[in-house]
Design an enzyme around this catalytic site. Structure first.
Site, PDB file in Angstrom:
ATOM      1  N   GLY A  81      54.993  36.745  42.160  1.00 46.20           N
ATOM      2  CA  GLY A  81      55.005  36.358  40.766  1.00 46.20           C
ATOM      3  C   GLY A  81      54.083  37.243  39.945  1.00 46.20           C
ATOM      4  O   GLY A  81      53.277  38.009  40.476  1.00 46.20           O
ATOM      5  N   HIS A  87      45.630  48.012  42.272  1.00 47.36           N
ATOM      6  CA  HIS A  87      44.772  47.897  43.443  1.00 47.36           C
ATOM      7  C   HIS A  87      44.159  49.263  43.723  1.00 47.36           C
ATOM      8  O   HIS A  87      44.830  50.298  43.575  1.00 47.36           O
ATOM      9  CB  HIS A  87      45.558  47.445  44.675  1.00 47.36           C
ATOM     10  CG  HIS A  87      46.184  46.102  44.542  1.00 47.36           C
ATOM     11  ND1 HIS A  87      45.467  44.967  44.233  1.00 47.36           N
ATOM     12  CD2 HIS A  87      47.476  45.696  44.668  1.00 47.36           C
ATOM     13  CE1 HIS A  87      46.279  43.922  44.190  1.00 47.36           C
ATOM     14  NE2 HIS A  87      47.509  44.346  44.445  1.00 47.36           N
ATOM     15  N   ALA A 201      42.562  38.976  40.086  1.00 53.75           N
ATOM     16  CA  ALA A 201      43.976  38.765  39.774  1.00 53.75           C
ATOM     17  C   ALA A 201      44.650  38.032  40.918  1.00 53.75           C
ATOM     18  O   ALA A 201      44.286  38.213  42.088  1.00 53.75           O
ATOM     19  CB  ALA A 201      44.667  40.099  39.511  1.00 53.75           C
ATOM     20  N   LEU A 202      45.641  37.232  40.585  1.00 55.19           N
ATOM     21  CA  LEU A 202      46.315  36.405  41.574  1.00 55.19           C
ATOM     22  C   LEU A 202      47.820  36.499  41.389  1.00 55.19           C
ATOM     23  O   LEU A 202      48.327  36.407  40.275  1.00 55.19           O
ATOM     24  CB  LEU A 202      45.845  34.958  41.429  1.00 55.19           C
ATOM     25  CG  LEU A 202      46.268  33.925  42.465  1.00 55.19           C
ATOM     26  CD1 LEU A 202      45.217  32.826  42.564  1.00 55.19           C
ATOM     27  CD2 LEU A 202      47.615  33.300  42.108  1.00 55.19           C
ATOM     28  N   VAL A 215      45.251  37.394  46.355  1.00 56.83           N
ATOM     29  CA  VAL A 215      44.271  37.529  45.290  1.00 56.83           C
ATOM     30  C   VAL A 215      43.457  38.806  45.496  1.00 56.83           C
ATOM     31  O   VAL A 215      43.234  39.230  46.631  1.00 56.83           O
ATOM     32  CB  VAL A 215      43.339  36.294  45.247  1.00 56.83           C
ATOM     33  CG1 VAL A 215      42.497  36.176  46.512  1.00 56.83           C
ATOM     34  CG2 VAL A 215      42.469  36.293  43.999  1.00 56.83           C
ATOM     35  N   ALA A 216      43.046  39.419  44.390  1.00 58.47           N
ATOM     36  CA  ALA A 216      42.262  40.651  44.435  1.00 58.47           C
ATOM     37  C   ALA A 216      41.006  40.475  43.599  1.00 58.47           C
ATOM     38  O   ALA A 216      41.083  40.142  42.405  1.00 58.47           O
ATOM     39  CB  ALA A 216      43.079  41.833  43.923  1.00 58.47           C
ATOM     40  N   CYS A 232      48.331  42.393  34.109  1.00 59.90           N
ATOM     41  CA  CYS A 232      48.993  41.094  34.246  1.00 59.90           C
ATOM     42  C   CYS A 232      49.849  40.755  33.025  1.00 59.90           C
ATOM     43  O   CYS A 232      50.136  39.590  32.758  1.00 59.90           O
ATOM     44  CB  CYS A 232      47.980  39.994  34.521  1.00 59.90           C
ATOM     45  SG  CYS A 232      46.971  40.320  35.999  1.00 59.90           S
TER      46      CYS A 232
END
Length: 268
Positions: A81, A87, A201-202, A215-216, A232
């Site tokens: 999602g 990253h 972020a997820l 998650v990051a 995002c």
């Protein structure tokens, strides 16, 4: 069930993504077969902790207009999602591979538990993390990341408070709040990110109640690549890391704490 933590080190994104898919597909195969003679391929819940070389990942419904100028950084389309994110080295990425049916909670609570683990990880380093309604992930106050004061909502028209309903976890510490921090009533906040920077972020995927992606948490990164996207899906959203807000911690220290918190908060 105990979560097995696997520290993968620095690994390329695409083979890691493919490995998550294969792991989850094997779990799904076991559930769909219903054959008691089928070999036991259910490996149990795992938590993969890693770091990736520079890469942009796009969510399933991600809009190309949010990828502004990727340059020489690859863009990988995924089935998680959310919109586009980045990253790179200096970021702790955690991939919980959890069977929600066995864990005994649903997707909404799963997301809440991940966010809570990040908030508790930040608290370990003296930082206060915040949720923003409708925008998964964790944020910090840019003016004072260490303040425990609740966020002030942006000015907005008054509206009736919604009636609480439904049930959450039996554990009060894991029960989602009726109104998330920063909310000011039933109307959406016109500026939910005022004075905030995003630090984690997820994005998740659930396949037959088995989760992957994750998650990051930004620790000590080169943040410039975030300026080449709308993080995002939010134009102008500032992205920060622990180093930016004055916290000196190694990647391994942050990874160890996040891994411990996730293992604890994702337990049934």
């Amino acid at each position: 069930m105990q979560v097995e933590v696997r520290n993968l080190g620095r690994v390329d994104y695409l083979p890691t993504y493919e490995a998550m898919q294969a792991f989850t597909a094997a779990r799904n195969l076991e559930y769909s077969s219903g054959n008691p003679l089928q070999p036991n391929i259910h490996a149990g819940d795992q938590l993969w902790i890693c770091e990736h070389p520079p890469v942009y990942t796009q969510g399933l419904a991600g809009k190309i207009e949010h990828v502004l100028n990727p340059g020489d950084i690859p863009v990988v389309q995924t089935n998680r999602g959310g919109q586009v994110t980045f990253h790179g080295p200096g970021q702790v990425v955690a991939y919980p591979l959890v069977d929600l049916k066995q864990a005994g909670y649903y997707v909404k609570e799963y997301v809440y538990r991940i966010e809570e683990a990040v908030i508790r990880t930040l608290a370990h380093f003296g930082v206060t993390g915040h949720r923003v309604p409708g925008a998964p992930g964790i944020y910090v106050r840019l003016d004072d990341p260490f303040s425990h004061a609740r966020l002030r909502p942006s000015p907005q028209p008054p509206s009736p408070q919604p009636s609480p309903g439904g049930r959450g976890s039996n554990n009060p510490a894991l029960r989602p709040p009726l109104l998330a921090e920063g909310g000011g009533g039933g109307e959406p906040d016109p500026d939910p990110f005022h004075s905030l920077g995003k630090i984690a972020a997820l994005g998740i995927k659930v396949s037959r109640h088995c989760t992957y992606h994750g998650v990051a948490l930004n620790v000590a990164m080169d943040l410039e690549p975030f300026s080449r996207i709308n993080p995002c899906g939010y134009a102008g959203l500032e992205t920060v890391d622990l180093r930016t807000i004055g916290v000196s911690v190694t990647w391994q220290e942050a990874a160890d704490v996040l891994g411990q918190k996730l293992s604890s908060y994702l337990a049934p």
